[in-house]
Design a protein around this motif. Sequence first.
Motif, short mmCIF file in Angstrom:
data_model
loop_
_atom_site.label_atom_id
_atom_site.label_comp_id
_atom_site.label_asym_id
_atom_site.label_seq_id
_atom_site.Cartn_x
_atom_site.Cartn_y
_atom_site.Cartn_z
N VAL A 1 0.92 -1.28 -0.21
CA VAL A 1 0.09 -0.17 0.03
C VAL A 1 0.98 1.17 0.04
N HIS A 2 0.20 1.91 0.03
CA HIS A 2 1.59 3.68 -0.29
C HIS A 2 1.81 4.02 0.46
N SER A 3 2.65 4.26 1.53
CA SER A 3 2.91 4.91 2.53
C SER A 3 2.06 6.18 3.23
N ASN A 4 1.60 7.31 2.53
CA ASN A 4 0.67 7.80 2.65
C ASN A 4 -0.37 7.37 3.74
N ARG A 5 -0.31 5.76 3.05
CA ARG A 5 -0.87 5.39 4.46
C ARG A 5 -1.04 3.74 5.63
N LEU A 6 -0.19 4.21 5.42
CA LEU A 6 0.84 3.49 6.66
C LEU A 6 1.40 3.89 7.80
N SER A 7 0.71 3.88 9.07
CA SER A 7 0.50 3.90 10.35
C SER A 7 2.40 3.73 10.84
N VAL A 8 2.32 5.57 11.54
CA VAL A 8 4.29 5.08 11.86
C VAL A 8 3.89 4.54 13.64
N ILE A 9 2.55 4.41 14.25
CA ILE A 9 3.01 3.63 14.80
C ILE A 9 2.81 2.36 14.96
N ASP A 10 1.74 1.52 13.87
CA ASP A 10 1.91 0.13 13.38
C ASP A 10 3.92 -0.05 12.63
N TYR A 11 3.81 0.58 12.59
CA TYR A 11 5.60 0.42 11.93
C TYR A 11 6.41 0.18 13.04
N GLN A 12 5.87 1.20 14.12
CA GLN A 12 6.56 0.83 15.90
C GLN A 12 7.16 0.04 15.84
N THR A 13 5.81 -0.22 16.15
CA THR A 13 4.93 -1.30 16.99
C THR A 13 5.90 -3.32 16.83
N GLN A 14 6.16 -3.02 15.23
CA GLN A 14 6.38 -4.78 14.93
C GLN A 14 8.54 -4.66 15.34
N TYR A 15 8.46 -5.90 14.50
CA TYR A 15 9.73 -6.44 15.11
C TYR A 15 10.33 -5.78 13.85
N GLU A 16 12.07 -5.43 14.24
CA GLU A 16 12.11 -5.48 12.88
C GLU A 16 13.82 -5.61 13.21
N THR A 17 14.49 -6.97 13.33
CA THR A 17 15.52 -6.36 13.73
C THR A 17 16.24 -7.06 12.93
N GLY A 18 16.39 -6.81 11.38
CA GLY A 18 17.80 -7.28 10.03
C GLY A 18 17.58 -8.83 10.03
N THR A 19 17.16 -9.56 10.79
CA THR A 19 17.71 -10.90 10.02
C THR A 19 16.25 -10.97 9.36
N GLU A 20 16.97 -11.71 7.97
CA GLU A 20 16.41 -11.62 7.46
C GLU A 20 16.28 -13.14 6.72
N TRP A 21 15.84 -14.67 6.64
CA TRP A 21 16.26 -16.07 6.10
C TRP A 21 14.97 -16.16 4.68
N MET A 22 15.85 -16.53 4.33
CA MET A 22 15.10 -17.70 3.12
C MET A 22 15.07 -18.92 3.09
N VAL A 23 14.11 -19.40 2.12
CA VAL A 23 14.20 -21.05 2.44
C VAL A 23 13.91 -21.53 1.23
N PRO A 24 15.23 -22.27 0.25
CA PRO A 24 14.68 -22.75 -0.36
C PRO A 24 14.39 -23.85 -1.12
N GLN A 25 13.25 -24.81 -0.03
CA GLN A 25 12.36 -25.50 -0.09
C GLN A 25 10.95 -24.74 -0.36
N GLY A 26 10.55 -23.67 0.25
CA GLY A 26 9.84 -23.56 -0.09
C GLY A 26 9.51 -23.21 1.82
N LEU A 27 8.45 -21.56 1.19
CA LEU A 27 8.48 -21.81 3.57
C LEU A 27 6.97 -22.09 4.05
N ALA A 28 6.47 -22.12 3.07
CA ALA A 28 4.86 -22.92 3.32
C ALA A 28 5.50 -24.14 3.30
N ALA A 29 6.19 -24.69 2.75
CA ALA A 29 6.30 -26.27 2.46
C ALA A 29 6.79 -26.22 3.75
N GLY A 30 7.83 -25.47 4.35
CA GLY A 30 8.14 -25.86 5.15
C GLY A 30 7.62 -25.71 6.94
#
Length: 442
Positions: free
Chosen positions: A173-202
């Motif tokens: 969604v466009h950032s003019n509709r995104l809440s700063v408080i909602d953003y501040q509430t959420q986790y954001e540690t910077g550690t990002e993983w992906m799953v070659p065999q498929g995240l949903a499958a795992g």
Amino acid sequence: MNTRSLSIDPNVANPDVVVVGAGIAGIAAARTLIKQGVSVLVLEARDRIGGRAYTEQETFGVPYDHGCTWLHSADENPLSSLVRDKAGFDIFDFGKREPIYFVHRSRDGNQGAQRATEQEVIEIEKAEDALYDDLWGYDAVKNGDTSIHHLRPPRDRWDQLAQLRKGSFEAGVHSNRLSVIDYQTQYETGTEWMVPQGLAAGIFKALGPVPVKLETIVESIDWQGKDIKVQSSQGIITCRSVLVTVPTEIIADETLTFLPALPQEKMAAFHELPMGLLDKITLQFDPVFKSLVPDANTNEAYLETPKDMKQTDSWHSHLLCPFGEPMSTMFVGGGLARDLTAESGDAAQDFALSSLASVFGEDIRKLFRKGHKTKWLADPYARGGYAYSNIGKNHLREVARQPVDDRLFFAGEALHGKWASMAPGAYETGQKAANEIINSLL
């Protein structure tokens, strides 16, 4: 992933609990209930489990996640250990891969984009850091909520990219509709993983099978009497408690009805949590494609768009060579994704090809082999990618989650604070609802 194989005998007579929706929240809840000896039946409208978490490998011959793809904040994410340790799936440390940028230097922007210089990368990162600092430095308690766009309106093309990365490319969604408080509430540690065999499958392999009745559309929930009657396309099921895990808009627009109606404040909460939209246009190429960007291996690539290309975003987002495959996934969100939903699959693929051709030249079309575009907006059981909260309404995520009459329970990514819009939000609210149900049945 054969999603049918992850369900067990759905012929559960008079279950204690009916779960509406066989996504992460519904399956996680059902597993928790079963472990405590509670009889449960999951009703799913589609012909598969998973909801917006779906891995298949028929399309490209390799695992392909249509929906959720990343283990965000993986060092804190409760799904990380499930996928890696319980399911035994491999992990790819995406956070260590540097983004690649392509920019236009000609005045009219029509001479092809080129790899960003070291100085241009510095400017891009400065804009990203400035937005990040403003977001975390904003005192929402003192000043009230505002949108991410209003907090730091873009002043140049680097700022525009930073806003897109927070808005359409990530939240759908466009950032003019995104809440700063909602953003501040959420986790954001910077550690990002992906799953070659498929995240949903795992995730679903780790959770295990539950009783699921597929191709069963729930139409209404009658909780007027002692027992609850769940009316579906396959008939009526009677139970003691119901857990609803459908996307917010299905409740808000009363596609799923309740008798009597849900409390007014509950309905108001669902109305304030609309669905964002993020789709993927994935293209598979001849192996020669990998030689075009030899250092690309599961790298984000941001392409400044040519002036003559019909589009709504000033930058495009691609994932180049995921797990070393000669492929590219273009992420389209917000208004652009809505426009492309109305287009044919071929038109969407041509759009993504044109985006790549603005960097690699028209000969890239000769390397193209096959493509696929997700259409989450057109899916009547999804209505989009995930839910965002309207400005000043972040607190309503918990209002929407709260049980009604200790018989109606709710779960899903939209109803979590710290994991809102992410897979662990669905997982944790599913487990929490299951435990609340267990306590209510004692």
